[in-house]
Design an enzyme around this catalytic site. Structure first.
Site: not given
Ligand code: ADP
Ligand code: ZN
Length: 597
Positions: A206-207, A425
């Site tokens: 989720t970023g 399916e």
């Molecule tokens: P988490 O730490 O929550 O598991 P990450 O920050 O590592 O997630 O996210 C992995 C990748 O997903 C990032 O490098 C980016 O490319 C993409 N990503 C995730 N959330 C966002 C967001 N809100 N906006 C833009 N890109 C995102």
């Molecule tokens: Zn099945």
């Protein structure tokens, strides 16, 4: 990229070790050869007839027999040696010596050069190995081994807040922290207490990492990142030493942000069990708490930790002065997804009529990471297609790949298997269509993908914030639809349904033990490690089984009433492998009726 200081610490013992190993490996054979040669005393070689004549006269002091080698020591001390391979000939000479009353000595065979070398290298290598293990243990106990990485990424990948989309609330909450890091003294003068520990809670992808990194960049401070799992080690005390080392480094470069990814690996509730691993983890966690309590107003370090299991964290972690601010990072809604897609569409060629809003609507429940992956997959598909730009069909293909796994090319099922898969399916589809509260069926396919022989893809028609009991029941029934069709239409069962069953049982168990949707009433088992009574666990099992039985019966009823439609869908599937939603509705003679919420 590790800082230069970090590197030198790691390098020097490693070089020393390699050097020692090489020296030992070269020395071992040399030592062995020297020893071997010292054992073999210089002696003159003679032949059999010479030996025979010596045996006849009486100038011999001693005869030594070692295998087929006879060594004769003369009375004047000189040594003569003969090799006599024939057993009879040897006996003949020995008999002669005996008659002359010469003492005869039998000796065990002396090992050859190779054996000698071997027998000497084993203790040497053992010694070296013990030394190496000791060195490893010592160095990881002092927390300076290579397997622990805390990376300082202050001068790489400058992620800005603008590149983190769809998580506006979280960004706003981080604002104050950024202000503090930009100008720590000002905060101190005003007597303000800036948050020192922030917990980012949210699903993977989720970023959270992105947000923390962007915050460091906005505040123009270094970013130290470690993974919570890297504090778990087999040697006791290593984790705690690593925590100390991490914060020592942070103090040196402060103001800075320390980011601990997946803190649940080290921040679980303490005192769960008395085994040594959990005791060591408790010690690591205590060390973290001590470090955070030691922050005074002058040390401007902000610790951001991420987790998707805030419920299992030790409560001491969230006390005031520690991770006292929790920011929840949610999955983005349709508008948020559109913003995230915009970030990841930068630099890509999109067809003018490809609408990001359309993609966002078709990807409910996708995380930021999955959306980034979607755009990337679509770009790859477009390149493979030799297309100028990314269009709808590339997005659709990429989404299928993400939702259903890649097609397994060159994998052919025989006709019986294809038929059984199609029936299975079609069973999912029939029950999914009959269920009024479930997600609409989007596509069904009997092309093997990933680990599955066939796939029925349903896609939520909107973002579901609330899951009602009826929705969950419909999901269970749809999952069991495959098995129902096997039972009724094929009079058999296949192991292919095992994943469906697993997922159905999981939903049912959560309905009973977490959501209170069973005759047992509102009970919650939660993730706690508090022991529950066996009776309660038994009753939960029973209630779960009751839900499964009921939904399987419902699925079977649907399969019976829809038998003709299922047969139409099966023949269509056998003909075309993949059938989309319009054709499915045609088979079932249904029109897209609006669904109940
Ligand atoms: P988490 O730490 O929550 O598991 P990450 O920050 O590592 O997630 O996210 C992995 C990748 O997903 C990032 O490098 C980016 O490319 C993409 N990503 C995730 N959330 C966002 C967001 N809100 N906006 C833009 N890109 C995102
Ligand atoms: Zn099945």
């Amino acid at each position: 990229m590790p800082s230069p200081i970090h590197k030198t610490i790691l390098r020097s013992p490693r070089v020393a070790l390699t050097f020692t190993a090489v020296v030992l490996l070269v020395l071992a054979p040399i030592i062995a050869v020297v020893i071997y040669q010292r054992q073999s005393v210089a002696s003159e070689k003679i032949n059999y007839s010479q030996l025979y004549s010596i045996a006849e006269n009486t100038s011999t002091a001693l005869v030594t027999i070692e295998g087929d080698v006879l060594t004769v020591r003369a009375k004047d001390g000189s040594l003569l040696q003969a090799t006599v391979t024939s057993e009879i000939a040897r006996q003949g000479v020995v008999e002669l010596f005996r008659k002359s009353k010469v003492p005869i000595e039998f000796q065990a065979l002396r090992p050859g050069l190779l054996t000698t070398a071997f027998s000497w290298s084993i203790p040497i290598l053992t010694f070296a190995l013990v030394g190496f293990i000791g060195w490893r243990a010592y160095s990881s106990m002092s927390g300076r081994d290579g397997s622990f990485k805390c990376t300082d990424t202050s001068n790489k990948q400058n992620v800005t807040f603008a590149e983190v989309a769809g998580v506006d609330e979280a960004k706003a909450e981080l604002g104050e922290t950024i202000e503090f890091l930009r100008n720590p003294p000002r905060f101190g003068r005003l007597g303000g207490r800036a948050p020192r520990g922030i917990l980012l809670a949210g699903l993977p992808g989720t970023g959270k990492t992105l947000l923390a990194r962007a915050a460091a960049n906005e505040a123009a401070v270094p970013f130290l990142s470690v993974s919570g799992a890297s504090f778990q080690e087999k040697f006791a005390g290593v984790g705690a030493a690593r925590v100390r080392r991490l914060f020592a480094k942070a103090r040196k470069i402060s103001p800075c942000i320390v980011f601990i990814d997946e803190i649940d690996a080290l921040g679980r509730r303490r005192g769960r069990s008395s085994d040594s691993a959990s005791a060591d983890q408790d010690q690591t966690l205590n060390q973290l708490l001590i470090e955070m309590d030691g922050f005074d107003q002058s040390s401007s370090i902000v610790v951001i930790a991420s987790t998707n299991r805030p419920d299992i964290l030790d409560q001491a972690l969230t006390r005031p002065g520690r991770f006292d601010r929790r920011i929840t990072v949610n999955l983005a809604d349709a508008r948020g997804r559109e913003a995230i897609l915009r970030v990841h569409a930068r630099g890509l060629h999109l067809e003018p009529e490809l609408d990001l809003q359309w993609i966002a609507r078709g990807t409910p429940g996708f995380s930021g990471a999955e959306l980034a992956n979607l755009m990337n997959e679509a770009a790859i598909t477009a390149i493979r297609d030799d297309s100028e730009a990314i269009g709808r069909k590339h997005i659709e293909a990429a989404r299928d790949r993400i939702l259903m796994g890649a097609e397994r090319e060159g994998f052919r099922m025989d006709e019986d298997e294809r038929h059984a898969t199609a029936v299975h399916e079609a069973g999912h589809v029939a029950v999914g269509l009959a269920a009024k509260h479930g997600d609409p069926i989007h596509k069904v396919s009997i092309l093997p993908r990933g680990g599955a022989l066939g796939v029925t893809q349903s896609l939520p028609d909107r973002d579901r914030l609330m899951k009602k009991c009826e929705y969950l029941e419909d999901q269970i029934a749809t999952l069991l639809g495959g098995r129902a069709a096997e039972q009724i239409l094929l009079s058999t069962m296949t192991a292919g349904a095992s994943n469906d069953i697993e997922r159905a049982v999981e939903i049912a168990r959560r309905m009973v033990s977490e959501f209170g949707m069973s005759p047992l009433g509102p009970i919650h088992l939660g993730a706690s490690d508090i022991p529950h009574s066996q009776t309660l666990l038994d009753r939960i099992e029973d209630a779960t089984a009751a839900i499964i039985t009921e939904q399987l019966k419902r699925a079977c009823d649907v399969v019976r009433t829809e038998e003709k439609a299922i047969a139409r869908l099966v023949s269509l599937l056998l003909e075309r492998d993949t059938v989309d939603s319009a054709e499915i509705l045609e088979c079932f003679a249904k029109h897209d009726v609006p669904r109940a919420a």
